[in-house]
Write a protein that holds these residues in place. Structure first.
Motif, PDB file in Angstrom:
ATOM      1  N   ALA A   1       0.827  -1.209   0.000  1.00 31.43           N
ATOM      2  CA  ALA A   1       0.000   0.000   0.000  1.00 31.43           C
ATOM      3  C   ALA A   1       0.863   1.261   0.000  1.00 31.43           C
ATOM      4  O   ALA A   1       0.551   2.242  -0.683  1.00 31.43           O
ATOM      5  N   SER A   2       1.970   1.250   0.749  1.00 29.08           N
ATOM      6  CA  SER A   2       2.819   2.447   0.772  1.00 29.08           C
ATOM      7  C   SER A   2       3.491   2.657  -0.578  1.00 29.08           C
ATOM      8  O   SER A   2       3.746   3.789  -0.981  1.00 29.08           O
ATOM      9  N   ARG A   3       3.746   1.585  -1.300  1.00 34.49           N
ATOM     10  CA  ARG A   3       4.336   1.750  -2.637  1.00 34.49           C
ATOM     11  C   ARG A   3       3.345   2.385  -3.612  1.00 34.49           C
ATOM     12  O   ARG A   3       3.741   3.094  -4.532  1.00 34.49           O
ATOM     13  N   LEU A   4       2.052   2.138  -3.400  1.00 31.84           N
ATOM     14  CA  LEU A   4       1.053   2.838  -4.220  1.00 31.84           C
ATOM     15  C   LEU A   4       1.042   4.325  -3.895  1.00 31.84           C
ATOM     16  O   LEU A   4       0.907   5.176  -4.781  1.00 31.84           O
ATOM     17  N   THR A   5       1.178   4.647  -2.610  1.00 29.01           N
ATOM     18  CA  THR A   5       1.233   6.053  -2.188  1.00 29.01           C
ATOM     19  C   THR A   5       2.499   6.721  -2.725  1.00 29.01           C
ATOM     20  O   THR A   5       2.474   7.883  -3.138  1.00 29.01           O
ATOM     21  N   ILE A   6       3.601   5.981  -2.734  1.00 25.78           N
ATOM     22  CA  ILE A   6       4.887   6.517  -3.217  1.00 25.78           C
ATOM     23  C   ILE A   6       4.873   6.712  -4.729  1.00 25.78           C
ATOM     24  O   ILE A   6       5.341   7.728  -5.236  1.00 25.78           O
ATOM     25  N   GLY A   7       4.339   5.735  -5.466  1.00 24.46           N
ATOM     26  CA  GLY A   7       4.274   5.832  -6.918  1.00 24.46           C
ATOM     27  C   GLY A   7       5.384   5.067  -7.616  1.00 24.46           C
ATOM     28  O   GLY A   7       6.169   4.360  -6.989  1.00 24.46           O
ATOM     29  N   ALA A   8       5.453   5.226  -8.928  1.00 28.25           N
ATOM     30  CA  ALA A   8       6.420   4.495  -9.753  1.00 28.25           C
ATOM     31  C   ALA A   8       7.834   5.019  -9.549  1.00 28.25           C
ATOM     32  O   ALA A   8       8.029   6.181  -9.178  1.00 28.25           O
ATOM     33  N   THR A   9       8.826   4.154  -9.835  1.00 27.47           N
ATOM     34  CA  THR A   9      10.233   4.539  -9.649  1.00 27.47           C
ATOM     35  C   THR A   9      10.568   5.829 -10.394  1.00 27.47           C
ATOM     36  O   THR A   9      11.253   6.696  -9.863  1.00 27.47           O
ATOM     37  N   ASN A  10      10.064   5.945 -11.631  1.00 31.83           N
ATOM     38  CA  ASN A  10      10.339   7.150 -12.426  1.00 31.83           C
ATOM     39  C   ASN A  10       9.247   8.194 -12.167  1.00 31.83           C
ATOM     40  O   ASN A  10       8.102   8.026 -12.602  1.00 31.83           O
ATOM     41  N   PRO A  11       9.572   9.273 -11.489  1.00 31.32           N
ATOM     42  CA  PRO A  11       8.556  10.285 -11.154  1.00 31.32           C
ATOM     43  C   PRO A  11       7.852  10.859 -12.373  1.00 31.32           C
ATOM     44  O   PRO A  11       6.703  11.273 -12.296  1.00 31.32           O
ATOM     45  N   LEU A  12       8.561  10.850 -13.519  1.00 33.91           N
ATOM     46  CA  LEU A  12       7.993  11.441 -14.729  1.00 33.91           C
ATOM     47  C   LEU A  12       6.741  10.698 -15.187  1.00 33.91           C
ATOM     48  O   LEU A  12       5.835  11.301 -15.765  1.00 33.91           O
ATOM     49  N   VAL A  13       6.697   9.389 -14.925  1.00 40.06           N
ATOM     50  CA  VAL A  13       5.531   8.604 -15.354  1.00 40.06           C
ATOM     51  C   VAL A  13       4.707   8.114 -14.162  1.00 40.06           C
ATOM     52  O   VAL A  13       3.784   7.328 -14.319  1.00 40.06           O
ATOM     53  N   SER A  14       5.057   8.579 -12.977  1.00 44.31           N
ATOM     54  CA  SER A  14       4.293   8.198 -11.785  1.00 44.31           C
ATOM     55  C   SER A  14       3.012   9.032 -11.753  1.00 44.31           C
ATOM     56  O   SER A  14       3.037  10.245 -11.973  1.00 44.31           O
ATOM     57  N   PRO A  15       1.864   8.397 -11.502  1.00 45.40           N
ATOM     58  CA  PRO A  15       0.599   9.133 -11.631  1.00 45.40           C
ATOM     59  C   PRO A  15       0.476  10.305 -10.664  1.00 45.40           C
ATOM     60  O   PRO A  15       0.996  10.255  -9.547  1.00 45.40           O
ATOM     61  N   PRO A  16      -0.243  11.342 -11.085  1.00 45.52           N
ATOM     62  CA  PRO A  16      -0.597  12.431 -10.166  1.00 45.52           C
ATOM     63  C   PRO A  16      -1.319  11.827  -8.960  1.00 45.52           C
ATOM     64  O   PRO A  16      -2.066  10.856  -9.089  1.00 45.52           O
ATOM     65  N   GLY A  17      -1.069  12.398  -7.799  1.00 48.93           N
ATOM     66  CA  GLY A  17      -1.661  11.863  -6.570  1.00 48.93           C
ATOM     67  C   GLY A  17      -0.676  11.031  -5.779  1.00 48.93           C
ATOM     68  O   GLY A  17      -0.847  10.821  -4.584  1.00 48.93           O
TER      69      GLY A  17
ATOM     70  N   ILE B   1       3.325  10.405  -4.355  1.00 43.88           N
ATOM     71  CA  ILE B   1       4.393  11.299  -3.874  1.00 43.88           C
ATOM     72  C   ILE B   1       5.350  11.639  -5.011  1.00 43.88           C
ATOM     73  O   ILE B   1       5.642  12.814  -5.270  1.00 43.88           O
ATOM     74  N   ARG B   2       5.836  10.621  -5.713  1.00 46.91           N
ATOM     75  CA  ARG B   2       6.803  10.901  -6.797  1.00 46.91           C
ATOM     76  C   ARG B   2       6.127  11.609  -7.971  1.00 46.91           C
ATOM     77  O   ARG B   2       6.730  12.481  -8.602  1.00 46.91           O
ATOM     78  N   GLY B   3       4.876  11.239  -8.259  1.00 48.02           N
ATOM     79  CA  GLY B   3       4.173  11.858  -9.386  1.00 48.02           C
ATOM     80  C   GLY B   3       3.889  13.326  -9.153  1.00 48.02           C
ATOM     81  O   GLY B   3       3.909  14.127 -10.092  1.00 48.02           O
ATOM     82  N   ASP B   4       3.645  13.683  -7.908  1.00 45.40           N
ATOM     83  CA  ASP B   4       3.313  15.087  -7.607  1.00 45.40           C
ATOM     84  C   ASP B   4       4.552  15.952  -7.367  1.00 45.40           C
ATOM     85  O   ASP B   4       4.490  17.170  -7.536  1.00 45.40           O
ATOM     86  N   LEU B   5       5.650  15.316  -6.937  1.00 42.07           N
ATOM     87  CA  LEU B   5       6.755  16.124  -6.403  1.00 42.07           C
ATOM     88  C   LEU B   5       8.071  16.006  -7.165  1.00 42.07           C
ATOM     89  O   LEU B   5       9.044  16.681  -6.804  1.00 42.07           O
ATOM     90  N   GLY B   6       8.135  15.162  -8.209  1.00 39.21           N
ATOM     91  CA  GLY B   6       9.424  14.977  -8.869  1.00 39.21           C
ATOM     92  C   GLY B   6       9.316  14.724 -10.365  1.00 39.21           C
ATOM     93  O   GLY B   6       8.225  14.476 -10.894  1.00 39.21           O
ATOM     94  N   ILE B   7      10.488  14.762 -11.030  1.00 41.85           N
ATOM     95  CA  ILE B   7      10.542  14.494 -12.477  1.00 41.85           C
ATOM     96  C   ILE B   7      11.740  13.620 -12.874  1.00 41.85           C
ATOM     97  O   ILE B   7      11.855  13.226 -14.028  1.00 41.85           O
ATOM     98  N   ASN B   8      12.636  13.304 -11.923  1.00 37.06           N
ATOM     99  CA  ASN B   8      13.919  12.685 -12.274  1.00 37.06           C
ATOM    100  C   ASN B   8      14.074  11.341 -11.566  1.00 37.06           C
ATOM    101  O   ASN B   8      13.995  11.266 -10.339  1.00 37.06           O
ATOM    102  N   ILE B   9      14.339  10.274 -12.342  1.00 40.50           N
ATOM    103  CA  ILE B   9      14.429   8.924 -11.761  1.00 40.50           C
ATOM    104  C   ILE B   9      15.560   8.803 -10.724  1.00 40.50           C
ATOM    105  O   ILE B   9      15.449   8.055  -9.761  1.00 40.50           O
ATOM    106  N   GLY B  10      16.620   9.542 -10.946  1.00 35.59           N
ATOM    107  CA  GLY B  10      17.747   9.501  -9.995  1.00 35.59           C
ATOM    108  C   GLY B  10      17.542  10.397  -8.787  1.00 35.59           C
ATOM    109  O   GLY B  10      18.361  10.412  -7.857  1.00 35.59           O
TER     110      GLY B  10
END
Ligand code: CMP
Length: 143
Positions: free
Chosen positions: A83-99, A101-110
């Protein structure tokens, strides 16, 4: 009760996102059972990311994770690892869905702000790597 290891990486700390990231995990309903700010050693980072040691980005990843303070945490709850991984989002923030953490707050996989254990067994070994048993607080919310 299931537990997971979550770390806010140096980019999250330096961008002043510690409060925002913890707020999202807290308001989701997970229970914080351990937390500390530390500057990880190279040895700790290499052990933590040992599974990636043959990958081309490994040394850059270790350089980055040891470049400044990290907030290391243990969170608890039913199904918290997945469940926390769903909240965190995909490894690459650029393709992590809005909503997320990574999707809302980042753009760079590194510079993806946060790490969360990928399985229950991984969580157990990462918690043991980053924390002593006495640093974990056993409690459950009563409200
Ligand atoms: P994390 O969830 O901490 O697990 C491994 C990390 O490696 C990952 O987040 C990314 O920060 C990093 N990573 C994965 N793929 C790449 C890549 N292609 N380039 C740089 N870093 C990467």
């Amino acid at each position: 009760m299931e537990r997971t290891f979550i770390a806010i990486k140096p980019d999250g700390v330096q961008r002043g996102l510690v409060g925002e990231i913890i707020r999202r995990l807290e308001t989701k309903g997970f229970t914080l059972v351990a937390l500390k700010l530390l500057h990880p050693s190279r040895e700790l980072a290499e052990q933590h990311y040992a599974v990636h040691k043959e990958r081309p980005f490994f040394s850059g990843l270790v350089d980055f994770i040891t470049s400044g303070p990290v907030v290391a945490m243990v969170w608890q709850g039913e199904g918290v690892v997945a469940a926390s991984r769903l909240t965190i989002g995909a490894t690459n923030p650029l393709v992590s869905p809005p909503g997320t953490i990574r999707g809302d707050l980042g753009i760079n996989i590194g510079r993806n702000l946060i790490h969360g254990s990928d399985a229950v067994e991984t969580a157990q070994s990462e918690i043991a790597l980053w924390f002593k048993e006495e640093e974990l607080v056993s409690w459950s919310p009563t409200v």
